[in-house]
Design a protein around this motif. Structure first.
Motif, mmCIF file in Angstrom:
data_model
loop_
_atom_site.group_PDB
_atom_site.id
_atom_site.type_symbol
_atom_site.label_atom_id
_atom_site.label_comp_id
_atom_site.label_asym_id
_atom_site.label_seq_id
_atom_site.Cartn_x
_atom_site.Cartn_y
_atom_site.Cartn_z
ATOM 1 N N THR A 4 -2.800 28.278 -22.988
ATOM 2 C CA THR A 4 -3.197 28.189 -21.585
ATOM 3 C C THR A 4 -3.032 26.754 -21.097
ATOM 4 O O THR A 4 -2.960 25.805 -21.896
ATOM 5 N N ASP A 5 -2.982 26.605 -19.780
ATOM 6 C CA ASP A 5 -2.882 25.260 -19.203
ATOM 7 C C ASP A 5 -4.076 24.405 -19.617
ATOM 8 O O ASP A 5 -3.932 23.199 -19.876
ATOM 9 N N GLN A 6 -5.253 25.037 -19.706
ATOM 10 C CA GLN A 6 -6.450 24.294 -20.105
ATOM 11 C C GLN A 6 -6.322 23.773 -21.535
ATOM 12 O O GLN A 6 -6.722 22.640 -21.835
ATOM 13 N N GLU A 7 -5.766 24.599 -22.410
ATOM 14 C CA GLU A 7 -5.595 24.186 -23.802
ATOM 15 C C GLU A 7 -4.578 23.055 -23.914
ATOM 16 O O GLU A 7 -4.758 22.110 -24.696
ATOM 17 N N ILE A 8 -3.514 23.133 -23.123
ATOM 18 C CA ILE A 8 -2.502 22.075 -23.137
ATOM 19 C C ILE A 8 -3.114 20.752 -22.688
ATOM 20 O O ILE A 8 -2.894 19.695 -23.303
ATOM 21 N N VAL A 9 -3.894 20.801 -21.612
ATOM 22 C CA VAL A 9 -4.551 19.593 -21.105
ATOM 23 C C VAL A 9 -5.497 19.021 -22.153
ATOM 24 O O VAL A 9 -5.544 17.805 -22.389
ATOM 25 N N LYS A 10 -6.256 19.891 -22.802
ATOM 26 C CA LYS A 10 -7.216 19.445 -23.808
ATOM 27 C C LYS A 10 -6.514 18.733 -24.964
ATOM 28 O O LYS A 10 -6.979 17.688 -25.447
ATOM 29 N N ARG A 11 -5.396 19.280 -25.389
ATOM 30 C CA ARG A 11 -4.674 18.666 -26.514
ATOM 31 C C ARG A 11 -4.110 17.298 -26.126
ATOM 32 O O ARG A 11 -4.137 16.365 -26.931
ATOM 33 N N LYS A 12 -3.598 17.204 -24.925
ATOM 34 C CA LYS A 12 -3.068 15.908 -24.487
ATOM 35 C C LYS A 12 -4.184 14.882 -24.341
ATOM 36 O O LYS A 12 -3.989 13.693 -24.642
ATOM 37 N N GLU A 13 -5.346 15.339 -23.915
ATOM 38 C CA GLU A 13 -6.485 14.418 -23.804
ATOM 39 C C GLU A 13 -6.900 13.900 -25.176
ATOM 40 O O GLU A 13 -7.266 12.725 -25.326
ATOM 41 N N LEU A 14 -6.856 14.765 -26.186
ATOM 42 C CA LEU A 14 -7.216 14.344 -27.543
ATOM 43 C C LEU A 14 -6.294 13.236 -28.049
ATOM 44 O O LEU A 14 -6.716 12.349 -28.799
#
Length: 264
Positions: A4-14
């Protein structure tokens, strides 16, 4: 497999991979475009030092296609775009690597080789240490991002293989249970048939008192019975009466003598 877009954002934030890193990599694209041929050639020269990797690459046509794909992959690192399409492409790369039998250790070694080559290309063209460090850090984060995606695909593929094998084993177990149940039913039927047959069998055993003259047999009730009657009652045997040759001759002689006596 999709993220999901949310998961992609979360991974990039990490990984602290954001717009600044994307912009930095876009600025480096002209450098990589000028160096791409040398980078790809050197990359595969290093890869083919390993016989196992060389075997995975296949024939010359496959190697040519790998060169084209690698060029596209490298340039994609400097597009500044890490959206859902980018993620889907990396996931497919992971699935392809797993399907053709690329061990994760070879994949990680290849990423390390590519990173070193790209860092050297940047170092040859960026004179400012701060700018070089910024570009190197941005590329490092993006490569780590790619690795997480590829390993997600590896993991999913392995899970699917395990689940498929589990389903196959369950189907086999169910089939085996049905076969065992059928064999058990057949054996039970055979046992019943044998028990029925045994219940009809009468055995003659032990010492049987028999008259030495008339050949009658004494039963357990102290009654004397004809041999045929006794055996018939204590077994499944039946008798058919006839004459043996000796008795037949004796009987015939008796009949002839009787006939002659009447004639006289």
């Amino acid at each position: 497999m999709e993220l999901t877009d949310q998961e992609i954002v979360k991974r990039k934030e990490l990984l602290r991979l954001g717009p600044e890193e994307a912009a930095t990599l876009v600025k480096c694209r002209p450098i990589i475009e000028a160096e791409i041929d040398n980078v790809v050639e050197e990359f595969y020269r290093i890869q083919t030092r390993n016989p196992e990797v060389t075997k995975l690459m296949g024939d010359e046509e496959m190697v040519r296609r790998l060169h084209v794909s690698q060029r596209k992959y490298i340039l994609g690192l400097f597009d500044g775009c890490t959206d859902g399409q980018y993620v889907g492409n990396r996931l497919r790369i992971g699935i392809v690597h797993k399907n053709i039998g690329v061990d994760p250790k070879f994949y990680l070694a290849a990423v390390k080789t590519l990173k070193d080559l790209l860092f050297r290309a940047l170092a040859r063209n960026i004179n400012d240490p701060a700018s070089l460090e910024e570009a190197s850090q941005a590329l490092d984060k993006l490569l780590y991002f790619d690795i997480t995606l590829v390993f997600d695909a590896y993991t999913l593929s392995l899970v699917q293989e395990v689940e498929a094998e589990r389903d196959r084993v369950e189907v086999y177990a169910e089939s085996l249970e049905l076969q065992v149940a059928e064999r058990t039913r057949e054996l039970a039927e055979k046992v019943r048939e044998l028990e029925t047959a045994l219940s009809m069998v009468k055995k003659l055993e032990g010492v049987i008192p028999i008259c030495g003259v008339c050949k009658k047999i004494r039963d357990d009730k102290e009654s004397w019975q004809q041999l045929e009657q006794y055996i018939s009652e204590h077994s499944e045997a039946l008798f058919s009466h006839g004459l043996c040759p000796e008795c037949f001759e004796k009987e015939m002689m008796g009949l002839r003598a009787l006939k002659l006596g009447k004639q006289e």
